[in-house]
Write a protein that holds these residues in place. Structure first.
Motif, PDB file in Angstrom:
ATOM      1  N   GLY A  89      34.872  28.830  37.881  1.00 11.84           N
ATOM      2  CA  GLY A  89      36.164  29.497  37.721  1.00 11.84           C
ATOM      3  C   GLY A  89      36.070  30.913  37.167  1.00 11.84           C
ATOM      4  N   VAL A  90      34.941  31.607  37.419  1.00 13.60           N
ATOM      5  CA  VAL A  90      34.818  33.002  36.984  1.00 13.60           C
ATOM      6  C   VAL A  90      35.794  33.864  37.801  1.00 13.60           C
ATOM      7  N   LYS A  91      36.496  34.788  37.123  1.00 15.92           N
ATOM      8  CA  LYS A  91      37.524  35.614  37.785  1.00 15.92           C
ATOM      9  C   LYS A  91      37.147  37.093  37.741  1.00 15.92           C
ATOM     10  N   PRO A  92      37.726  37.903  38.672  1.00 13.35           N
ATOM     11  CA  PRO A  92      37.405  39.344  38.689  1.00 13.35           C
ATOM     12  C   PRO A  92      37.636  39.997  37.333  1.00 13.35           C
ATOM     13  N   GLU A  93      38.689  39.585  36.637  1.00 12.95           N
ATOM     14  CA  GLU A  93      39.000  40.260  35.355  1.00 12.95           C
ATOM     15  C   GLU A  93      37.960  39.983  34.266  1.00 12.95           C
ATOM     16  N   HIS A  94      37.068  39.004  34.499  1.00 10.95           N
ATOM     17  CA  HIS A  94      36.004  38.751  33.520  1.00 10.95           C
ATOM     18  C   HIS A  94      34.904  39.818  33.592  1.00 10.95           C
ATOM     19  N   TYR A  95      34.753  40.440  34.776  1.00 12.51           N
ATOM     20  CA  TYR A  95      33.610  41.355  34.967  1.00 12.51           C
ATOM     21  C   TYR A  95      33.626  42.576  34.046  1.00 12.51           C
ATOM     22  N   PRO A  96      34.807  43.267  33.912  1.00 11.96           N
ATOM     23  CA  PRO A  96      34.789  44.420  32.982  1.00 11.96           C
ATOM     24  C   PRO A  96      34.498  43.988  31.546  1.00 11.96           C
ATOM     25  N   ILE A  97      34.905  42.794  31.160  1.00  9.92           N
ATOM     26  CA  ILE A  97      34.634  42.314  29.792  1.00  9.92           C
ATOM     27  C   ILE A  97      33.130  42.159  29.607  1.00  9.92           C
ATOM     28  N   VAL A  98      32.492  41.491  30.592  1.00  7.83           N
ATOM     29  CA  VAL A  98      31.038  41.301  30.533  1.00  7.83           C
ATOM     30  C   VAL A  98      30.335  42.660  30.542  1.00  7.83           C
ATOM     31  N   ILE A 134      32.166  40.327  42.897  1.00  8.08           N
ATOM     32  CA  ILE A 134      33.609  40.060  42.991  1.00  8.08           C
ATOM     33  C   ILE A 134      34.021  39.872  44.449  1.00  8.08           C
ATOM     34  N   SER A 135      33.454  40.699  45.348  1.00  3.68           N
ATOM     35  CA  SER A 135      33.901  40.582  46.744  1.00  3.68           C
ATOM     36  C   SER A 135      33.360  39.302  47.397  1.00  3.68           C
ATOM     37  N   VAL A 136      32.110  38.923  47.092  1.00  3.23           N
ATOM     38  CA  VAL A 136      31.583  37.656  47.631  1.00  3.23           C
ATOM     39  C   VAL A 136      32.411  36.486  47.083  1.00  3.23           C
ATOM     40  N   GLU A 137      32.719  36.534  45.783  1.00  2.00           N
ATOM     41  CA  GLU A 137      33.461  35.424  45.170  1.00  2.00           C
ATOM     42  C   GLU A 137      34.895  35.350  45.689  1.00  2.00           C
ATOM     43  N   LYS A 138      35.482  36.536  45.966  1.00  2.00           N
ATOM     44  CA  LYS A 138      36.851  36.541  46.493  1.00  2.00           C
ATOM     45  C   LYS A 138      36.917  35.793  47.818  1.00  2.00           C
ATOM     46  N   SER A 139      35.937  36.066  48.699  1.00  2.00           N
ATOM     47  CA  SER A 139      36.003  35.383  49.998  1.00  2.00           C
ATOM     48  C   SER A 139      35.670  33.893  49.844  1.00  2.00           C
ATOM     49  N   MET A 140      34.831  33.546  48.857  1.00  2.00           N
ATOM     50  CA  MET A 140      34.573  32.111  48.636  1.00  2.00           C
ATOM     51  C   MET A 140      35.841  31.410  48.142  1.00  2.00           C
ATOM     52  N   TYR A 141      36.556  32.047  47.218  1.00  2.00           N
ATOM     53  CA  TYR A 141      37.801  31.438  46.724  1.00  2.00           C
ATOM     54  C   TYR A 141      38.790  31.263  47.879  1.00  2.00           C
ATOM     55  N   GLN A 142      38.843  32.305  48.737  1.00  2.00           N
ATOM     56  CA  GLN A 142      39.776  32.219  49.867  1.00  2.00           C
ATOM     57  C   GLN A 142      39.414  31.051  50.787  1.00  2.00           C
ATOM     58  N   GLU A 146      41.654  27.724  51.592  1.00  2.00           N
ATOM     59  CA  GLU A 146      42.172  27.496  52.951  1.00  2.00           C
ATOM     60  C   GLU A 146      41.657  26.197  53.561  1.00  2.00           C
ATOM     61  N   GLN A 147      40.590  25.653  53.010  1.00  2.00           N
ATOM     62  CA  GLN A 147      40.017  24.424  53.571  1.00  2.00           C
ATOM     63  C   GLN A 147      41.004  23.277  53.398  1.00  2.00           C
ATOM     64  N   GLU A 148      41.011  22.343  54.338  1.00  2.00           N
ATOM     65  CA  GLU A 148      41.924  21.205  54.222  1.00  2.00           C
ATOM     66  C   GLU A 148      41.655  20.451  52.921  1.00  2.00           C
ATOM     67  N   ASN A 149      42.677  20.208  52.155  1.00  2.50           N
ATOM     68  CA  ASN A 149      42.600  19.558  50.833  1.00  2.50           C
ATOM     69  C   ASN A 149      41.818  20.375  49.804  1.00  2.50           C
ATOM     70  N   GLY A 150      41.593  21.650  50.105  1.00  2.00           N
ATOM     71  CA  GLY A 150      40.835  22.487  49.163  1.00  2.00           C
ATOM     72  C   GLY A 150      41.727  23.003  48.040  1.00  2.00           C
ATOM     73  N   TRP A 151      41.101  23.511  46.979  1.00  2.00           N
ATOM     74  CA  TRP A 151      41.842  24.121  45.876  1.00  2.00           C
ATOM     75  C   TRP A 151      40.922  25.082  45.149  1.00  2.00           C
ATOM     76  N   ASN A 152      41.526  25.957  44.329  1.00  2.00           N
ATOM     77  CA  ASN A 152      40.732  26.850  43.493  1.00  2.00           C
ATOM     78  C   ASN A 152      40.784  26.382  42.042  1.00  2.00           C
ATOM     79  N   TYR A 153      39.765  26.726  41.290  1.00  2.00           N
ATOM     80  CA  TYR A 153      39.665  26.377  39.865  1.00  2.00           C
ATOM     81  C   TYR A 153      39.619  24.854  39.682  1.00  2.00           C
TER      82      TYR A 153
END
Ligand code: HEM
Length: 396
Positions: A89-98, A134-142, A146-153
């Motif tokens: 569940g790492v999010k884009p907004e975590h990157y500037p903090i790190v 961030i861009s690789v993770e964004k497309s993975m989250y998408q 979008e997968q049937e019965n899929g979810w994020n986090y």
């Protein structure tokens, strides 16, 4: 875009940073958790305590910096880590903090040697590396959403059944609490399980391989009971001792790149040690069900017969297959290890081999598979715990 000057600075200072890498990242994590204690809900505290994660993150940042001209070169590593990040569940907004905390730690450790110019160059480089993640993770989250019965986090699941597989391994059959089905996954993938353990201030996440072929309505994980005093064992002990059938756990969607190419019909060998058997179960069952004519070998090393899980299941899958062999060795007994001779006898070097188990086991299996004539692209493996750094993972 990174300026040529910044690139030069980053490349020329990477070795210095690598030398102080562990000091920098130890300082970094201390700061990060002081400033953002909520991140302790994501990071594995035991890994922090043992310093394993410190090394992994530092080495990856420096390796990425050295390849800053051509990040394509390290894309396989980025993708593997991104799978892990997405599962956690790492999010884009975590990157500037790190990034901010990493740069402050660099400055603190390097002192006057870290000029403003150097810090600025590393700040720019971190931005480029972070954008790639961030861009690789964004497309993975998408894709997952979008997968049937899929979810994020994370999503609530119920423990439907708890089954002892051996003296130390227990399977948990997990079903979505909302009654929905689960997405299809690729054999070899893992899920994250998040728990709130009474008496612990922060939530804890652990990753477990899915241990059966993809089923429409449930996941199965099989967890080894760690020793009571092992700091890394806190979630394992909690699952074994406290979690009962009917209890809820939070689960993230399947992820991971250590996967079976189920379309192939060429010979395949599954080689596991201890609880490394779990992803093999999912792969072997898939071969037994979808390509039973595929020549397959299952080699397993356990400490003894009481700790040996899934013996009967593997036998049953092998019976359904046209050309499958299965052998287990026990390290408590004489000659109880998988040797080069055994690999020579069972493994067809023209096919693929999947290896999973403790690090020394994997290092030795990979070396011996090479010795019997297999090429690197035929040998697939995944280390448990934080991945080895980029060089080590190639096992020279
Ligand atoms: C795991 C690199 C940013 C959270 C890892 C691993 C690496 C890594 C190499 C080990 C992978 C493995 O076990 O296979 C990086 C790099 C980053 C970055 C290079 C920046 C460019 C972040 C951010 C977060 C994060 C922004 C979220 C706050 C984690 C967590 C783990 C992990 C929680 C699992 C290990 C643990 O729990 O200790 N990362 N990471 N990472 N990363 Fe990152």
């Amino acid at each position: 875009m990174l300026s040529n000057e910044a690139k030069m600075i980053v490349k020329s200072t990477a070795p210095v940073l690598e030398e102080h890498g562990v000091a920098i990242t130890t300082r970094f994590y201390k700061r990060l958790f002081e400033e953002h204690p909520e991140l302790l809900n994501i990071f594995n505290h035991a890994n922090q305590a043992q310093g394993r994660q410190q090394t992994a993150l530092a080495k990856t940042v420096y390796a990425a910096a050295v390849h800053i001209d051509d990040l394509e070169e390290i894309m396989p590593a980025v993708i593997q880590i991104a799978h892990k990040h997405v599962s956690l569940g790492v999010k884009p907004e975590h990157y500037p903090i790190v990034g901010a905390n990493l740069l402050i730690a660099m400055k603190e450790v390097l002192g006057d040697a870290a000029t403003n110019e150097i810090i600025q160059a590393w700040s720019d480089a971190y931005g480029v590396i972070a954008d790639a993640f961030i861009s690789v993770e964004k497309s993975m989250y998408q894709n997952t959403a979008e997968q049937e019965n899929g979810w994020n986090y994370f999503k609530d699941f119920v423990v439907d059944r708890k089954v002892n597989e051996s003296e130390i391994i227990t399977s948990f059959y997990l079903k979505p609490a909302d009654g929905s089905n689960v997405p299809t996954y690729i054999p070899g993938q893992y899920i994250s399980v998040r728990v709130s353990i009474p008496g612990e201030e922060y939530m804890m996440i652990r990753q477990y391989s899915l241990s059966q072929a993809s089923k429409p309505d449930e996941f199965r994980i099989s967890v080894k009971r760690e020793a009571d005093n092992d700091p890394n064992g806190i979630v394992s002990i909690f699952l074994h001792k406290q979690i009962k059938e009917g209890d809820r756990l939070e689960v993230s969607a399947p992820a991971g790149v250590f996967v079976l190419d189920a379309a192939k019909t060429t010979p395949v060998a599954f080689i596991s040690g201890g609880v490394g058997i779990t992803p093999m179960m999912s792969m072997f069952e898939t071969v037994a069900t979808s390509t039973p004519e595929r020549p397959a070998v299952f080699l397993h090393g356990a400490r003894n017969r009481y700790q040996h899980a899934f013996d009967e299941d593997i036998r049953q899958f092998a019976e359904r297959m046209e050309n499958a062999s299965y052998k287990t060795v026990y390290s408590d007994e004489e000659n109880g290890f998988i040797t080069r001779e055994m690999l020579e006898e069972f493994v067809d070097p023209s096919g693929d081999a999947y290896v999973c188990g403790p690090v020394p086991f994997m290092v030795s299996m990979i070396r011996e598979l090479r010795n019997i004539g297999m090429q690197d692209e035929q040998i697939h493996y995944e280390f448990f715990g934080p991945a080895m750094d980029l060089e080590e993972s190639t096992i020279q």
